[in-house]
Motif scaffolding. Structure first.
Motif, PDB file in Angstrom:
ATOM      1  N   LEU A  93     -23.487 -43.615  -1.636  1.00 15.82           N
ATOM      2  CA  LEU A  93     -22.913 -42.732  -2.652  1.00 15.82           C
ATOM      3  C   LEU A  93     -22.397 -41.475  -1.976  1.00 15.82           C
ATOM      4  O   LEU A  93     -22.926 -41.051  -0.948  1.00 15.82           O
ATOM      5  CB  LEU A  93     -23.963 -42.366  -3.704  1.00 15.82           C
ATOM      6  CG  LEU A  93     -24.582 -43.533  -4.476  1.00 15.82           C
ATOM      7  CD1 LEU A  93     -25.725 -43.042  -5.344  1.00 15.82           C
ATOM      8  CD2 LEU A  93     -23.529 -44.235  -5.312  1.00 15.82           C
ATOM      9  N   ASP A  94     -21.373 -40.880  -2.566  1.00 14.88           N
ATOM     10  CA  ASP A  94     -20.779 -39.660  -2.037  1.00 14.88           C
ATOM     11  C   ASP A  94     -20.749 -38.643  -3.171  1.00 14.88           C
ATOM     12  O   ASP A  94     -20.065 -38.877  -4.181  1.00 14.88           O
ATOM     13  CB  ASP A  94     -19.371 -39.981  -1.530  1.00 14.88           C
ATOM     14  CG  ASP A  94     -18.674 -38.793  -0.901  1.00 14.88           C
ATOM     15  OD1 ASP A  94     -18.671 -37.706  -1.517  1.00 14.88           O
ATOM     16  OD2 ASP A  94     -18.111 -38.954   0.192  1.00 14.88           O
ATOM     17  N   SER A  95     -21.477 -37.541  -3.028  1.00 14.56           N
ATOM     18  CA  SER A  95     -21.571 -36.576  -4.122  1.00 14.56           C
ATOM     19  C   SER A  95     -20.201 -35.990  -4.471  1.00 14.56           C
ATOM     20  O   SER A  95     -19.896 -35.794  -5.654  1.00 14.56           O
ATOM     21  CB  SER A  95     -22.580 -35.468  -3.800  1.00 14.56           C
ATOM     22  OG  SER A  95     -22.187 -34.712  -2.678  1.00 14.56           O
ATOM     23  N   ASP A  96     -19.363 -35.727  -3.481  1.00 15.80           N
ATOM     24  CA  ASP A  96     -18.024 -35.202  -3.775  1.00 15.80           C
ATOM     25  C   ASP A  96     -17.208 -36.210  -4.589  1.00 15.80           C
ATOM     26  O   ASP A  96     -16.504 -35.841  -5.533  1.00 15.80           O
ATOM     27  CB  ASP A  96     -17.272 -34.841  -2.494  1.00 15.80           C
ATOM     28  CG  ASP A  96     -17.676 -33.491  -1.916  1.00 15.80           C
ATOM     29  OD1 ASP A  96     -18.483 -32.766  -2.551  1.00 15.80           O
ATOM     30  OD2 ASP A  96     -17.185 -33.156  -0.822  1.00 15.80           O
ATOM     31  N   GLU A  97     -17.300 -37.498  -4.224  1.00 16.77           N
ATOM     32  CA  GLU A  97     -16.562 -38.526  -4.967  1.00 16.77           C
ATOM     33  C   GLU A  97     -17.039 -38.619  -6.409  1.00 16.77           C
ATOM     34  O   GLU A  97     -16.242 -38.832  -7.321  1.00 16.77           O
ATOM     35  CB  GLU A  97     -16.684 -39.890  -4.278  1.00 16.77           C
ATOM     36  CG  GLU A  97     -15.860 -40.001  -3.015  1.00 16.77           C
ATOM     37  CD  GLU A  97     -14.383 -39.738  -3.245  1.00 16.77           C
ATOM     38  OE1 GLU A  97     -13.804 -40.272  -4.219  1.00 16.77           O
ATOM     39  OE2 GLU A  97     -13.799 -38.968  -2.461  1.00 16.77           O
ATOM     40  N   GLU A  98     -18.341 -38.453  -6.619  1.00 16.45           N
ATOM     41  CA  GLU A  98     -18.886 -38.483  -7.982  1.00 16.45           C
ATOM     42  C   GLU A  98     -18.359 -37.312  -8.804  1.00 16.45           C
ATOM     43  O   GLU A  98     -18.045 -37.457  -9.985  1.00 16.45           O
ATOM     44  CB  GLU A  98     -20.414 -38.461  -7.940  1.00 16.45           C
ATOM     45  CG  GLU A  98     -21.037 -39.695  -7.308  1.00 16.45           C
ATOM     46  CD  GLU A  98     -20.885 -40.950  -8.145  1.00 16.45           C
ATOM     47  OE1 GLU A  98     -20.968 -40.870  -9.389  1.00 16.45           O
ATOM     48  OE2 GLU A  98     -20.681 -42.029  -7.558  1.00 16.45           O
ATOM     49  N   ILE A  99     -18.246 -36.140  -8.181  1.00 20.62           N
ATOM     50  CA  ILE A  99     -17.711 -34.961  -8.861  1.00 20.62           C
ATOM     51  C   ILE A  99     -16.235 -35.179  -9.188  1.00 20.62           C
ATOM     52  O   ILE A  99     -15.785 -34.900 -10.311  1.00 20.62           O
ATOM     53  CB  ILE A  99     -17.903 -33.692  -7.996  1.00 20.62           C
ATOM     54  CG1 ILE A  99     -19.392 -33.376  -7.852  1.00 20.62           C
ATOM     55  CG2 ILE A  99     -17.161 -32.498  -8.604  1.00 20.62           C
ATOM     56  CD1 ILE A  99     -19.712 -32.366  -6.758  1.00 20.62           C
ATOM     57  N   VAL A 100     -15.482 -35.701  -8.233  1.00 17.92           N
ATOM     58  CA  VAL A 100     -14.054 -35.979  -8.429  1.00 17.92           C
ATOM     59  C   VAL A 100     -13.864 -36.962  -9.580  1.00 17.92           C
ATOM     60  O   VAL A 100     -13.007 -36.765 -10.448  1.00 17.92           O
ATOM     61  CB  VAL A 100     -13.430 -36.509  -7.114  1.00 17.92           C
ATOM     62  CG1 VAL A 100     -12.073 -37.152  -7.353  1.00 17.92           C
ATOM     63  CG2 VAL A 100     -13.328 -35.387  -6.098  1.00 17.92           C
ATOM     64  N   ARG A 101     -14.686 -38.003  -9.598  1.00 15.91           N
ATOM     65  CA  ARG A 101     -14.577 -39.014 -10.653  1.00 15.91           C
ATOM     66  C   ARG A 101     -14.864 -38.388 -12.020  1.00 15.91           C
ATOM     67  O   ARG A 101     -14.124 -38.605 -12.983  1.00 15.91           O
ATOM     68  CB  ARG A 101     -15.550 -40.172 -10.389  1.00 15.91           C
ATOM     69  CG  ARG A 101     -15.376 -41.330 -11.362  1.00 15.91           C
ATOM     70  CD  ARG A 101     -16.281 -42.513 -11.072  1.00 15.91           C
ATOM     71  NE  ARG A 101     -16.083 -43.023  -9.721  1.00 15.91           N
ATOM     72  CZ  ARG A 101     -17.037 -43.061  -8.795  1.00 15.91           C
ATOM     73  NH1 ARG A 101     -18.244 -42.626  -9.055  1.00 15.91           N
ATOM     74  NH2 ARG A 101     -16.787 -43.543  -7.605  1.00 15.91           N
ATOM     75  N   ALA A 102     -15.924 -37.587 -12.106  1.00 16.04           N
ATOM     76  CA  ALA A 102     -16.288 -36.974 -13.388  1.00 16.04           C
ATOM     77  C   ALA A 102     -15.234 -35.976 -13.869  1.00 16.04           C
ATOM     78  O   ALA A 102     -14.959 -35.883 -15.065  1.00 16.04           O
ATOM     79  CB  ALA A 102     -17.648 -36.283 -13.260  1.00 16.04           C
ATOM     80  N   ALA A 103     -14.640 -35.234 -12.941  1.00 19.33           N
ATOM     81  CA  ALA A 103     -13.673 -34.192 -13.302  1.00 19.33           C
ATOM     82  C   ALA A 103     -12.247 -34.713 -13.416  1.00 19.33           C
ATOM     83  O   ALA A 103     -11.380 -34.017 -13.939  1.00 19.33           O
ATOM     84  CB  ALA A 103     -13.722 -33.069 -12.270  1.00 19.33           C
ATOM     85  N   SER A 104     -11.987 -35.912 -12.886  1.00 20.97           N
ATOM     86  CA  SER A 104     -10.629 -36.471 -12.826  1.00 20.97           C
ATOM     87  C   SER A 104      -9.660 -35.540 -12.107  1.00 20.97           C
ATOM     88  O   SER A 104      -8.500 -35.403 -12.497  1.00 20.97           O
ATOM     89  CB  SER A 104     -10.110 -36.798 -14.232  1.00 20.97           C
ATOM     90  OG  SER A 104     -10.910 -37.780 -14.829  1.00 20.97           O
ATOM     91  N   MET A 105     -10.171 -34.860 -11.076  1.00 16.64           N
ATOM     92  CA  MET A 105      -9.321 -34.035 -10.215  1.00 16.64           C
ATOM     93  C   MET A 105      -9.992 -33.916  -8.858  1.00 16.64           C
ATOM     94  O   MET A 105     -11.183 -34.169  -8.731  1.00 16.64           O
ATOM     95  CB  MET A 105      -9.029 -32.665 -10.835  1.00 16.64           C
ATOM     96  CG  MET A 105     -10.224 -31.790 -11.094  1.00 16.64           C
ATOM     97  SD  MET A 105      -9.772 -30.167 -11.766  1.00 16.64           S
ATOM     98  CE  MET A 105      -9.267 -30.597 -13.401  1.00 16.64           C
ATOM     99  N   SER A 106      -9.214 -33.566  -7.852  1.00 16.27           N
ATOM    100  CA  SER A 106      -9.740 -33.466  -6.488  1.00 16.27           C
ATOM    101  C   SER A 106     -10.634 -32.236  -6.342  1.00 16.27           C
ATOM    102  O   SER A 106     -10.587 -31.312  -7.165  1.00 16.27           O
ATOM    103  CB  SER A 106      -8.583 -33.390  -5.485  1.00 16.27           C
ATOM    104  OG  SER A 106      -7.953 -32.116  -5.581  1.00 16.27           O
ATOM    105  N   VAL A 107     -11.418 -32.222  -5.268  1.00 14.30           N
ATOM    106  CA  VAL A 107     -12.249 -31.063  -4.964  1.00 14.30           C
ATOM    107  C   VAL A 107     -11.364 -29.819  -4.828  1.00 14.30           C
ATOM    108  O   VAL A 107     -11.677 -28.759  -5.375  1.00 14.30           O
ATOM    109  CB  VAL A 107     -13.085 -31.297  -3.680  1.00 14.30           C
ATOM    110  CG1 VAL A 107     -13.782 -30.020  -3.248  1.00 14.30           C
ATOM    111  CG2 VAL A 107     -14.101 -32.410  -3.904  1.00 14.30           C
ATOM    112  N   ALA A 108     -10.240 -29.966  -4.127  1.00 17.06           N
ATOM    113  CA  ALA A 108      -9.330 -28.833  -3.952  1.00 17.06           C
ATOM    114  C   ALA A 108      -8.824 -28.324  -5.303  1.00 17.06           C
ATOM    115  O   ALA A 108      -8.747 -27.108  -5.522  1.00 17.06           O
ATOM    116  CB  ALA A 108      -8.160 -29.232  -3.052  1.00 17.06           C
TER     117      ALA A 108
END
Length: 181
Positions: free
Chosen positions: A35-50
């Motif tokens: 699992l990748d915590s950043d990828e999970e955040i990106v998926r939930a937000a529907s936008m990139s970390v940037a």
């Protein structure tokens, strides 16, 4: 020889250290989820970390990061790649220590710069002098990273598989983390 992961291993370290690439290889070799915590955040937000950083700011991102880490750490044992800044938070360090173990991939500035200098997806490096920014971030973050329960030194001449094997050997030193039968 059979190996069974008993605790989630949170891969911590700087951007470019290899947390995702090495973590994926470790998970594959151990037959556990990655699992990748950043990828999970990106998926939930529907936008990139940037995009999250730009729209909502770093504080907002860090709050979501803690929520996601808590959720991912409550699941079955896995290899978990965390964002470079995740381990700076005392709350995140406590969560990881309570529910798993942190493994720091210790990479030096030259290796990190070699790996991230051409990436445009690193919001913290969008500065006039990204190498100096990376050096400053590394220096600021070292005290937190040194609190990880385990560490493995990254070498520029190691392949991803070689690093994964080094990580697995390090995990095997702790029978409370990786059971070997």
């Amino acid at each position: 020889m059979r190996q069974r992961l008993l605790k989630t291993v949170a891969m911590v370290g700087m951007m470019g250290a290899g947390k995702t690439a090495v973590g994926n290889a470790v998970a594959r070799k151990l037959g556990v989820p990655f699992l990748d915590s950043d990828e999970e955040i990106v998926r939930a937000a529907s936008m990139s970390v940037a995009e999250i950083f730009e729209r909502d700011g770093e504080d907002f991102f860090r709050a979501r990061e803690t929520e996601v880490l808590a959720r991912l750490l409550s699941g079955r044992p896995c290899i978990l790649s965390t964002g470079g800044g995740a381990f700076l938070s005392p709350a995140n360090r406590a969560l990881i220590a309570e529910r798993g173990v942190a493994l720091w991939i210790d990479a030096d500035l030259d290796l990190l710069w070699q790996r991230v200098r051409h990436k445009t997806t690193r919001p913290l490096l969008r500065t006039a002098d990204p190498r100096a920014t990376l050096a400053r971030l590394l220096e600021e973050r070292l005290p937190a990273y040194r609190q990880a329960g385990l560490s493995v030194k990254a070498q520029p001449d190691y392949s991803i598989d070689q690093m994964a094997d080094r990580v697995i050997r390090k995990l095997a030193e702790r029978p409370d983390i990786l059971e070997t039968r």
